[in-house]
Design a protein around this motif. Structure first.
Motif, short mmCIF file in Angstrom:
data_model
loop_
_atom_site.label_atom_id
_atom_site.label_comp_id
_atom_site.label_asym_id
_atom_site.label_seq_id
_atom_site.Cartn_x
_atom_site.Cartn_y
_atom_site.Cartn_z
N TYR A 176 77.30 14.86 78.63
CA TYR A 176 75.93 14.48 78.66
C TYR A 176 75.59 12.86 78.51
O TYR A 176 74.40 12.75 78.58
CB TYR A 176 75.04 15.44 77.45
CG TYR A 176 75.28 16.62 77.16
CD1 TYR A 176 74.96 17.56 78.12
CD2 TYR A 176 76.29 17.13 76.25
CE1 TYR A 176 75.25 18.90 77.97
CE2 TYR A 176 76.27 18.51 76.11
CZ TYR A 176 75.92 19.29 76.85
OH TYR A 176 76.53 20.91 76.61
N GLN A 204 70.81 19.15 78.66
CA GLN A 204 71.16 17.91 79.43
C GLN A 204 69.83 16.92 79.58
O GLN A 204 69.89 15.94 79.60
CB GLN A 204 71.77 18.29 81.02
CG GLN A 204 71.97 17.18 81.78
CD GLN A 204 72.85 16.12 81.24
OE1 GLN A 204 74.22 16.48 81.34
NE2 GLN A 204 72.57 14.88 80.56
N HIS A 254 74.06 9.74 80.05
CA HIS A 254 73.39 9.43 81.00
C HIS A 254 72.87 7.88 80.93
O HIS A 254 72.73 7.28 79.78
CB HIS A 254 72.23 10.24 80.83
CG HIS A 254 70.76 9.99 81.97
ND1 HIS A 254 71.29 10.37 83.11
CD2 HIS A 254 69.71 9.32 82.05
CE1 HIS A 254 70.02 10.06 83.93
NE2 HIS A 254 69.29 9.41 83.03
N GLU A 303 71.83 25.15 78.61
CA GLU A 303 72.56 24.09 79.13
C GLU A 303 71.72 22.94 79.94
O GLU A 303 71.73 21.89 79.69
CB GLU A 303 73.93 24.35 80.03
CG GLU A 303 74.84 23.42 80.36
CD GLU A 303 75.34 22.91 79.19
OE1 GLU A 303 76.18 21.71 79.11
OE2 GLU A 303 75.59 23.44 78.33
#
Length: 535
Positions: free
Chosen positions: A333, A481, A335, A477
């Motif tokens: 995850y 995210q 980012h 999911e």
């Protein structure tokens, strides 16, 4: 886990991990070369710290040594996925509150005791709901433990918690000890697990010897013996490898390699240097609760003033990558929403400080209300060989924008104490890496209601707290995210931390070895398929 020393006695200091090979070049495969020998095969690991009593339910022992002896229900792999271990399968209920494990049959502890649901439950009850382990969210979220049959284990959670399965892959305190290895009161007596290696000699401060467990359920080791020798000095560990006294060095959970020794090891034909992207991030922690660091513009200015490329190349000898967010790319995850914040831009840094009211003063140091912008940066000199150099480079880079920084190099105890008491301005810190990240570092370092928030927590605010709570309880999911993207945006906007570099994993192994590969996390050691020529 490394010791993010301020937290939990975890001994978390992690750098490194993935895989590698090559006798003269760093690479990302596995160690090759060497013909196997029918003679005695001994693999000696030079470790930097004490081995400990090898109790899996406390925080006093070497991670890799524990990993040889004890196994988890599930394992964390290098790609962030979860694989079966003592549990051959598992299922999470639709409401996210019930985890049911089907345990592997035919598994025994080293003393012959069967591993089954009752043995698993006995182990879980040693840490679930206890004060010593309440840093671990799962320890507080398990409502009940059931054993419907001999090989079925059910965990009922108080609320949905997606991090549960990941936490069950940790090395400590979640692994499994033979119930017969404790006395009638539950007091730990001796190290007896289900793992591929059993303990033959255990001197907590100097040496441990492990031999294969012949009734191991999985891939049986090919080595005859694994020895852990305690060699505290990093350069002495390097010399031990080059002389043939040691077979393996490196990895901070074993004993880090000084970066100035990397070239020497790389050019030694008797050595294979293994490097790979790591999962930990060096960052600057700020005492954001008080001036001048309570002003987000000051924290932003400091981020712009850091030349991450220079630190990665000069301090880490190109064995690190400039950071662009709090978590390394291999962390699930991860980012990067605000890349410009991580660009080296000292002019922008000066502009932000001017906007915050800081003006040129004596000797080029900025002042505000007659007070110079002078801060203290504390560095844990025990954490890594390059910590001191990193602190000095940061000192010089901040001096270029008019900030005077006093670098204080201290031992881990003093560093921990300063953070706990908030007696610092800036501190070099480290995320915990896989399998703790991202969820556990966020919960403990960046949530204001964490047990440790008032004693060394890195940052916290109500908006970030809510986002973290939501992501930990997420069941979808895609939703998870999206929440992590938002979390990392909020962290960037507030400069919750100042990431510096993602550190690589660095190991060195004797060229007599074949089959060595890096385990899924920095805290583990995979030796099942290793062979070595007779020394």
């Amino acid at each position: 886990m490394k010791t993010s020393n301020w937290l939990l006695s975890l001994s978390l200091v992690g750098l490194l991990m993935t895989a590698g090979c090559g006798s003269n070049k760093p690479s990302s495969g596995e160690a090759t070369n060497a013909n196997t020998s029918p003679t005695q095969q001994v693999f000696t690991v030079a470790v930097g710290g004490e081995i400990g009593d090898l109790n899996p339910h406390n925080y006093k022992s070497s991670f890799p040594a524990l990993d040889l002896v004890y196994e988890p229900l599930v394992r964390y792999l290098q790609d962030g996925s979860i694989a079966p271990a003592l549990a051959k399968s598992w299922k999470l209920s639709d409401d996210g509150k019930t985890l049911t494990f089907q345990l592997r049959e035919g598994v025994t502890f080293h003393d012959g005791t069967p591993f089954d649901a009752e043995a698993a439950k006995w182990n879980l009850q040693r840490w679930v709901g206890t004060k010593d382990h309440d840093w671990l969210p799962l320890a507080n979220k398990i409502k009940s433990i059931a054993t419907p049959d001999k090989y079925t284990l059910t965990l009922q959670l108080k609320e949905p918690y997606y991090g549960a399965i990941q936490e069950l892959a940790l090395v400590r305190p979640v692994r499994f000890l033979s119930p017969k290895a404790a006395d009638a009161t539950g007091k730990y007596l001796k190290p007896v697990g289900t793992g591929p290696w059993q303990v033959q000699v255990d001197n907590p401060t100097q040496r441990a010897v492990f031999t294969p467990y012949q009734n191991y359920w999985g891939t049986k080791p090919q080595l005859n013996e694994v020895v852990f020798d305690v060699i505290p000095d990093a350069q002495t560990r390097v010399a031990a490898l080059m002389s043939g006294q040691a077979t393996l060095i490196g990895g901070d959970s074993i004993g880090g390699i000084p970066l100035e020794s990397v070239t020497t090891l790389k050019n030694d034909p008797k050595v294979q240097l293994l490097t790979a992207p790591g999962s930990t991030t060096y960052f600057i922690q700020t005492n954001y609760d008080r001036p001048p660091l309570g002003d987000v513009r000051v924290r932003q200015a400091f981020s712009y003033a850091i030349n991450r490329e220079a630190i990665a190349s000069k301090v880490f000898n190109n064995l690190a990558t400039p950071a662009k967010g709090i978590f390394a790319p291999k962390i699930p995850y991860a980012h990067y929403s605000n890349p410009q914040l991580y660009a080296y831009n000292p002019e922008q840094a000066k502009t932000l400080l001017a906007e915050a009211g800081w003006k040129p003063g004596k000797n080029g140091i900025l002042e505000k209300n007659g007070k110079p912008l002078q801060l203290t940066l504390i560095v844990d000199g025990d954490s890594s060989p390059q910590a001191k150099s990193m602190g000095e480079v940061i000192q010089a880079q901040l001096r270029e924008i008019g900030v005077a920084v006093d670098v204080r190099l201290v031992d881990s105890g003093a560093w921990n104490d300063a953070l706990m008491k908030k007696q610092f301005d800036l501190a070099i810190n480290l995320t915990w890496g896989s399998p703790y990240d991202p969820h556990l570092s966020l919960k403990q370092m960046f949530h204001s209601s964490s047990k440790y928030a008032e004693h060394g927590g890195v940052y916290g605010n109500p908006k970030l707290d809510k986002l973290i709570d939501n992501v930990l309880a997420s069941k979808d999911e895609k939703e998870r995210q999206n929440l992590y993207v938002e979390i990392q945006k909020v962290m960037d906007e507030n400069v919750a931390a100042i990431p510096i570099v993602y550190s690589n994993r660095v190991y060195a192994v004797s060229n007599k070895v074949t089959g060595f590969k890096l385990a899924g996390t920095e805290y583990e050691l995979d030796l099942q398929e290793v062979t070595t020529k007779s020394q």
